[in-house]
Design a protein around this motif. Structure first.
Motif, short mmCIF file in Angstrom:
data_model
loop_
_atom_site.label_atom_id
_atom_site.label_comp_id
_atom_site.label_asym_id
_atom_site.label_seq_id
_atom_site.Cartn_x
_atom_site.Cartn_y
_atom_site.Cartn_z
N LEU A 1 0.80 -1.17 0.04
CA LEU A 1 -0.06 -0.08 -0.10
C LEU A 1 0.81 1.16 0.24
O LEU A 1 0.53 2.46 -0.55
CB LEU A 1 -0.80 0.00 1.27
N VAL A 2 2.01 1.33 0.62
CA VAL A 2 3.01 2.24 0.74
C VAL A 2 4.34 1.85 0.05
O VAL A 2 5.25 1.79 1.02
CB VAL A 2 3.13 2.90 2.27
N PRO A 3 4.15 1.53 -1.24
CA PRO A 3 5.60 1.05 -1.98
C PRO A 3 6.68 2.25 -1.93
O PRO A 3 6.46 3.27 -1.77
CB PRO A 3 5.19 0.76 -3.32
N SER A 4 7.79 1.47 -1.82
CA SER A 4 9.31 2.29 -2.14
C SER A 4 9.37 2.65 -3.70
O SER A 4 9.51 1.54 -4.29
CB SER A 4 10.48 1.57 -1.42
N VAL A 5 9.19 3.79 -3.83
CA VAL A 5 9.43 4.28 -5.20
C VAL A 5 10.78 5.05 -5.17
O VAL A 5 10.88 6.02 -4.82
CB VAL A 5 8.37 5.18 -5.64
N ASN A 6 11.72 4.54 -6.12
CA ASN A 6 12.89 5.13 -6.21
C ASN A 6 13.61 5.32 -4.69
O ASN A 6 14.28 6.44 -4.28
CB ASN A 6 13.21 6.44 -6.96
N GLY A 7 13.33 4.46 -3.80
CA GLY A 7 13.92 4.27 -2.69
C GLY A 7 13.26 5.04 -1.38
O GLY A 7 13.42 5.30 -0.35
N VAL A 8 12.30 5.89 -1.92
CA VAL A 8 11.32 6.87 -0.90
C VAL A 8 9.93 6.10 -0.94
O VAL A 8 9.33 5.78 -1.69
CB VAL A 8 11.13 8.10 -1.37
N ARG A 9 9.52 6.12 0.43
CA ARG A 9 7.94 5.71 0.63
C ARG A 9 7.30 6.90 1.06
O ARG A 9 7.74 7.61 2.00
CB ARG A 9 8.33 4.67 1.84
N ARG A 10 6.10 7.03 0.62
CA ARG A 10 5.35 8.37 0.97
C ARG A 10 3.86 7.88 0.74
O ARG A 10 3.45 6.86 0.00
CB ARG A 10 5.60 9.30 -0.31
N PHE A 11 3.16 8.44 1.68
CA PHE A 11 1.70 8.21 1.68
C PHE A 11 1.25 9.28 0.75
O PHE A 11 1.56 10.39 0.67
CB PHE A 11 1.07 8.86 3.12
N SER A 12 0.00 8.81 0.05
CA SER A 12 -0.65 9.66 -0.93
C SER A 12 -1.53 10.52 0.00
O SER A 12 -1.89 9.97 1.20
CB SER A 12 -1.41 8.66 -1.68
N PRO A 13 -2.20 11.61 -0.70
CA PRO A 13 -3.11 12.49 -0.12
C PRO A 13 -4.23 11.64 0.78
O PRO A 13 -4.76 11.86 1.81
CB PRO A 13 -3.49 13.53 -1.09
N ILE A 14 -4.87 10.96 -0.05
CA ILE A 14 -5.84 9.79 0.10
C ILE A 14 -5.53 9.08 1.41
O ILE A 14 -6.61 8.91 2.14
CB ILE A 14 -6.41 9.10 -1.03
N GLN A 15 -4.23 8.49 1.60
CA GLN A 15 -4.08 7.85 2.67
C GLN A 15 -3.68 8.85 3.97
O GLN A 15 -4.05 8.31 4.93
CB GLN A 15 -2.62 7.13 2.40
N ILE A 16 -3.29 9.92 3.92
CA ILE A 16 -2.99 10.92 4.87
C ILE A 16 -4.42 11.13 5.29
O ILE A 16 -4.47 11.15 6.62
CB ILE A 16 -2.07 12.01 4.46
N ALA A 17 -5.29 11.21 4.60
CA ALA A 17 -6.83 11.43 5.11
C ALA A 17 -7.26 10.28 5.94
O ALA A 17 -7.82 10.71 7.06
CB ALA A 17 -7.70 11.68 4.12
N ARG A 18 -6.69 9.08 5.57
CA ARG A 18 -7.13 8.15 6.32
C ARG A 18 -6.26 8.22 7.71
O ARG A 18 -7.13 7.71 8.82
CB ARG A 18 -6.95 6.65 5.69
N LEU A 19 -4.96 8.50 7.87
CA LEU A 19 -4.40 8.58 8.91
C LEU A 19 -4.90 9.31 9.94
O LEU A 19 -5.07 9.31 11.11
CB LEU A 19 -2.83 8.95 8.37
N CYS A 20 -5.32 10.88 9.36
CA CYS A 20 -5.92 11.58 10.23
C CYS A 20 -7.45 11.03 10.93
O CYS A 20 -7.52 11.24 12.13
CB CYS A 20 -6.53 12.91 9.29
N ARG A 21 -7.87 10.34 10.22
CA ARG A 21 -9.35 9.78 10.73
C ARG A 21 -8.86 8.90 11.93
O ARG A 21 -9.84 8.80 12.83
CB ARG A 21 -10.36 9.22 9.84
N LEU A 22 -7.70 8.16 11.80
CA LEU A 22 -7.35 7.39 12.94
C LEU A 22 -6.63 7.75 13.93
O LEU A 22 -6.27 7.45 14.97
CB LEU A 22 -6.46 6.20 11.99
N GLY A 23 -6.41 9.10 13.70
CA GLY A 23 -5.85 9.69 14.97
C GLY A 23 -4.42 9.71 14.81
O GLY A 23 -3.70 9.93 15.84
N ILE A 24 -3.76 9.35 13.75
CA ILE A 24 -2.31 9.25 13.63
C ILE A 24 -1.74 10.43 12.86
O ILE A 24 -2.10 10.71 11.87
CB ILE A 24 -2.12 7.86 12.75
#
Lengths: 763, 763
Positions: free
Chosen positions: A317-340
């Motif tokens: 779900l959060v793959p390493s692309v050219n050595g970098v792992r990043r949340f997509s904005p849509i995933q950050i929204a979910r993190l927010c709802r989870l209180g992370i």
């Protein structure tokens, strides 16, 4: 400090030592000054900060990035005024240089300014001024009406439709004041209208807002759509008033199943009716695709969660692309709802990872259903096929109908609850990661489709949510666009599904609450047939011949029908403080005495007016009396009020509708319904309005109880919620939410001539 | 007897006593006379019999019903020639009188002829002459190319697409010689093209027909679509030759799942790519709706047959309308198939009634599947969801791709077999009564959609059948329209899915057999990456980093790849007698030595030419060498032949493909497959061509066998048939016909900015 130059375009031109705040203060002043229609930021590059640029109201921004040279050049030309030859010269210059993007030529680093740049800027000024001019003034349209010569006996709907040649849709668009860049043609008779229109006409006052509702209908329907179309034909082609019909897009289920077309009928139709009844501009198909994307995403997620470890899920779900792992904005929204609050993927604790990757959907609590454009049968379990629903019943359709714009639609799509987790948490479309893709799939569907009536009046066709599990009204956006286009003295006629106890109540409590629009008049459609039924006449059912009571004069049945159902429906409209005009849709079997009786009793029951309508046989000319009555009633003050406040608890809202609208003694909640209410309250959904899923064939929950039933308790079998659309829908009694196909569906008669390309069998 | 008047419009003007046969003889002569371009039937009304009117070839029929007065009037004006002022005067006259239907004013009973009638007829003459003029002459287009300034490094596909402003589609249509009435715009960048074009250009010779196929690909794909687009950009924008790309419409499954967009890539793209990749003009949605109408009809019919007596079914299927019972045409067709010649519903025997009303579908033998626009998962049975398929796998998609016109499509739709009865009889869509309704749903989908490349060359996007269970080629109609539009010296480049062993073989044996078109050149796309894989390089898989062998120069792997898979695929094309040009799609890691080696070995293997292509990085300019090579090869004679004749038995056809194309030793039929073949033979389906459903990742049935596998026996697990589309498809090995969504589908990155309306995440 600010000097006016021709045509009320103002420039801001400050000395270098001005502070940012001083500039902003000046901009704010000009923003608010109604005499100023356009502003140049005539400033040194260093002063063009993003705060300054963001302060200027977009509609006043003649040219986002300005500079001295161009300012002078344009000012020089502008003193001559914006004559057509000047505008033409500008356009020609542009054409000679090729149509390049203005942005490319407006870079702030430019020092000298060539003639092309100057021309580009001048074009902006020209366009901005002409937009302003068109946007500010109300003017009667120069609408070319299409002549109608009604035949008797009235031919079939498709014959009438085909005998009339529609105006090219771009001509219609021009007649009603749309700019060329505001429409997107789909063939020659349909065009989507861009929402940018709302910005352009923001200052324009709205027209009069007319709702067409009906008394409790027979199973044959009482012709609400034909009344809408006939009324608009009368207003526009005969009274020469700007007016617009807003209709729902029909579902293909009825078209191919039982009902046939839904483009009106007789001499009150939307043309070409084949286009209206078939794919139109693909909105329902977009909904099907979006609905099924959610279904596919649910399936996929459940499968992958069932077969992978937290770690494997996380690394996919959060793959390493050219050595970098990043949340997509849509995933950050979910993190927010989870209180992370952590947004570095490497820094999440194993527990956080687990709660992030596992939606943990409970298969028994997935509420999302696969959609299709057509009915399926409700089969008993041994025969194949699981519960599907028809696309128009998708929550996405309800969202399309209620959304206020692209941003609002996207938010609502993301908020849709598709089921709940094993621990009872609601899971949304955004949790699935599909909210952006849904918005992309729906980006064209959000634009209403422009068509025309048989007499050439404009029609918006947009959205068609079911009137049981949804609110059964066409879109907020179509109504808003139409209200701006008709202008202050114009009329927009929109329709609510089912009887007034359902469609109208939802129109007021759900649609008007969402849109902020306030209706001026309710047109309540009645037929002698339905009134006789409410007065105690025998059963009316599709496919059986009508009993004699409905063919011969029977004033006693009519009287009883008027004093029961008609009176009650008028009273319901008055609950909301809106004047009512009764439109009696006249059939050829109706006698003059029956017609007079209905009109008289309707007025005695409090209707502002009551008139017979002959649009089916005569077109707009047959509805002129209705148009006059509506015009008259719309000049009365309307004291609109909601039936309940948002803050009222869910159970109380349901009880108020049941008692005040339906006339029930009380409501009775099943334990399931009570449990759901508790759950919704706990999740914070308690403030949503209520969308009753009740039969339309009676004011009560029992279809066989006609007239004005009393002494009943309304059973609430279950309650569901459309969180994205924004309502809670109680299921009343044994209401079926999914009809099936009959033994001989309409499709047996539908055919296409491969040579002439003519369609037969749509009616 | 027949006097010529200006511009080769001839009138027939016979004395009253002429017989019908004499008139017809005269008409037939003029029909065949190439010097006569239009004919008036200048005859007394009594002589205008339907036989006479039907004899006249439509394209020569200036005005179906003529008479003396108008003849004179028109002749008078025509002696002045058809000058634009005359045409304008005619149009103006028409406008003043309102645009009325010519038919209305052409009634044979008219005695005097007013100026309006004369004008209408003159307009017909003008239009007919101008159609003739436009139809007859080949002329190079005046295509305005869009300038391309490729950046390095190459930006993302969507960035490149968005940076280019497409020409308005009506401008493009005009540039390539389409008449205004032949297009239907869908927004500003897409238009459907009407099939009437084929009639207008019937006499126009076809252009050169170029098929782009590929060697056996890696799972990453080798860029066939980009080669098609780059080649057409080179031909049109750089060599200034009329040329057209014909592409398949992508399925939304890949777009939202794994693959992303399919509009090409880099500087060889169809623009706007969002439009290409999303709803386009709704064709796939129409297929979904049509597919599901069949499913709903099956469900409904099974339910009603299970719950009703013969008599009840009969009275519902053939109801009494106003006291009369009548079979619909679609029902009469079923009676014919049942061998019942009686068409009076009252006269059928009880047995005949029973066999008419009962399709008696065996639930276990319903082969029709519900369609959706998106993948679903292949779930194990306990989790909800039954077998669905993606819409592009519907037989209706294959029919759209193979149909020759509206009539042919309708026939094929009616012929589709949806399952069989308990007694083993095939049940068709026509038996269900839906064939007309299906044609109605598909009436717009049959028109190809016109778009453009990044350099402004025309593209048809039409149909996208799967390349496994269907033939994987874009539509016959798009190719035919394009071949007429480009004219004799022009080029149409079309694409076949998967490797040449599958897509090209089906293109020849199925598509060319259906269309009657003959290809001039095959372009075989290869990449150094795929050649290294065939030469023995390590596994290539999506999502994993490429092994070093694929990044560093490795001439030995390249050599082995060329002498195995590349050579074999060239030989396959030669089996059909068509010259091959190898297009090496160059990646930035390819070395000059590798590139030279491939080109040299390709030519040694029999390719007419082999050239490197740089369209991805440079656009059409990067494919000019390929364009020259294709032009050169197309001037060679092509000796096209089918691999097998229709008459060959099914098993033999399969064996010929397996041995000659795949290199198998033999085939092995499962008992199920053998039983099906017997059944198909018995039903008379034995003459249909074969559509192999085999993996595309190997010439054999085993995806891991690269290069040129030998010594294998091809297992035929099962056989199915698409009777409407017109082919039989053996399932080879364990081929999956329905992929699923990955853990992190593309939709996570797809988003829409609600303010700018820009889409992100499509690539």
């Amino acid at each position: 400090m600010a000097g006016k130059i021709g045509l009320n375009i103002t420039q801001i031109c400050l000395p270098r030592e001005c502070t940012e705040d001083e500039i902003i203060e000046e901009v704010l002043k000009l923003n608010e000054d109604p005499r100023v229609h356009g502003v140049y930021l005539h400033l040194p590059p260093a002063s063009l900060t993003s705060r300054v640029l963001n302060t200027l109201r977009p509609e006043k921004d003649v040219d986002g990035v300005s500079d001295l040279n161009v300012g002078r050049l344009v000012r020089g030309d502008m003193s001559q005024g914006f004559t057509p030859p000047l505008a033409n010269a500008v356009m020609e210059l542009l054409a000679r240089h090729g149509e390049q993007s203005p942005i490319q030529n407006h870079g702030r680093e430019m020092s000298g300014v060539g003639p092309l740049t100057a021309a580009l800027r001048m074009r902006n000024v020209v366009q901005s001024s002409s937009r302003w001019a068109q946007g500010q003034q109300y003017r009667p349209w120069t609408l070319r009406s299409l002549k109608l010569q009604p035949l008797s006996p009235v031919p079939s709907d498709i014959e009438i439709s085909r005998a009339q040649t529609p105006k090219p849709v771009d001509q219609l668009a021009q007649e009603i004041g749309l700019l060329q860049e505001e429409t997107e043609a789909y063939g020659r008779t349909k065009a989507k209208v861009r929402l940018s229109l709302l910005d352009r006409l923001r200052e324009q006052p709205d027209g009069k807002y007319v709702l067409v509702a009906g008394i409790t209908p027979t199973p044959l329907g009482e012709g609400k759509s034909t009344v809408v179309i006939g009324l608009v034909q009368a207003l526009s082609a005969h009274l020469k008033l700007n007016s617009f019909a807003c209709l729902r897009q029909p579902s293909q289920g009825p078209t191919f199943g039982v009902k046939g077309g839904a483009a009106g009928g007789g001499y009150a139709q939307v043309i070409p009716m084949e286009e209206f009844n078939l794919h139109l501009t693909g909105d329902i198909h977009a909904i099907t695709a979006a609905n099924n994307l959610v279904a596919a995403a649910i399936d996929a997620r459940m499968l992958h969660e069932a077969t992978q470890t937290d770690k494997a899920l996380y690394s996919r779900l959060v793959p390493s692309v050219n050595g970098v792992r990043r949340f997509s904005p849509i995933q950050i929204a979910r993190l927010c709802r989870l209180g992370i609050s952590e947004i570095d993927p490497r820094a999440l604790t194993p527990q956080e990872v687990s709660s992030f990757v596992r939606l943990d959907l409970d298969p028994a609590k997935v509420t999302w259903q696969r959609g299709r454009t057509l009915y399926n049968q409700l089969f008993p379990p041994p025969i194949f096929q699981p519960p599907h629903m028809i696309a128009v019943a998708s929550e996405i359709m309800a969202i399309l109908a209620l959304a206020d714009g692209l941003g609002d639609m996207k938010t609502r799509l993301g908020r849709m609850v598709v089921g709940s987790s094993r621990s009872g948490q609601p899971i949304t479309a955004e949790d699935l990661g599909v909210s952006g893709a849904l918005a992309v799939l729906m980006k064209d569907a959000i634009k209403p489709t422009l068509m025309q009536t048989l007499e050439g009046s404009p029609v918006f066709v947009h959205a068609g949510p079911f009137a049981n599990i949804a609110h059964g009204n066409s879109s907020v956006l179509a109504d808003k666009l139409a209200l701006k286009l008709v202008g202050e003295d114009g009329f927009v006629v929109t329709e609510a599904g089912f009887g007034a106890d359902i469609g109208m109540e939802k129109f007021f409590n759900i649609k008007c609450r969402a849109s902020g629009l306030r209706p001026n008049v309710v047109v309540l459609v009645a037929t002698v047939r339905a009134l006789k039924m409410h007065g105690g006449g025998p059963n009316v059912s599709a496919g059986s011949p009508l009993p004699r009571e409905y063919i011969d004069e029977n004033l006693s049945l009519v009287t009883k029908g008027c004093s029961s159902n008609l009176r009650k429906q008028i009273q319901i409209a008055h609950l909301f403080g809106v004047p009512v005009v009764v439109a009696l849709n006249v059939f050829k079997t109706d006698t003059q005495a029956e017609i007079d009786l209905v009109c008289q009793m309707a007025k005695e029951s409090g209707a502002a007016d009551a008139v017979p309508c002959h649009h089916w046989a005569r077109g707009g000319r047959g509805s002129v009396d209705l148009a006059q009555a509506v015009k008259q009633a719309s000049s009365q003050p309307s004291h609109f009020q909601f039936l309940y406040s948002q803050e009222t608890p869910i159970v109380e809202k349901i009880r108020m509708i049941a008692q005040k609208v339906y006339g029930a003694d009380d409501i009775e909640l099943s334990p399931e319904a009570q449990a759901k209410i508790d759950y919704y309250n706990q999740q914070g959904y308690g403030k949503l309005p209520i969308c009753m899923a009740k039969t339309h064939l009676s004011l009560s929950h029992l279809p066989e109880k006609k007239g004005t039933p009393t002494g009943f308790t309304l059973p609430i079998r279950d309650i569901r919620a459309s969180i994205g659309a924004g309502f809670i829908y109680p299921l009343v009694g044994t209401m079926s939410t999914m009809p099936g196909l009959p033994t001989r569906p309409c499709f047996y008669d539908i055919d296409l001539d491969p040579v002439t390309e003519e369609i037969t069998g749509l009616f």
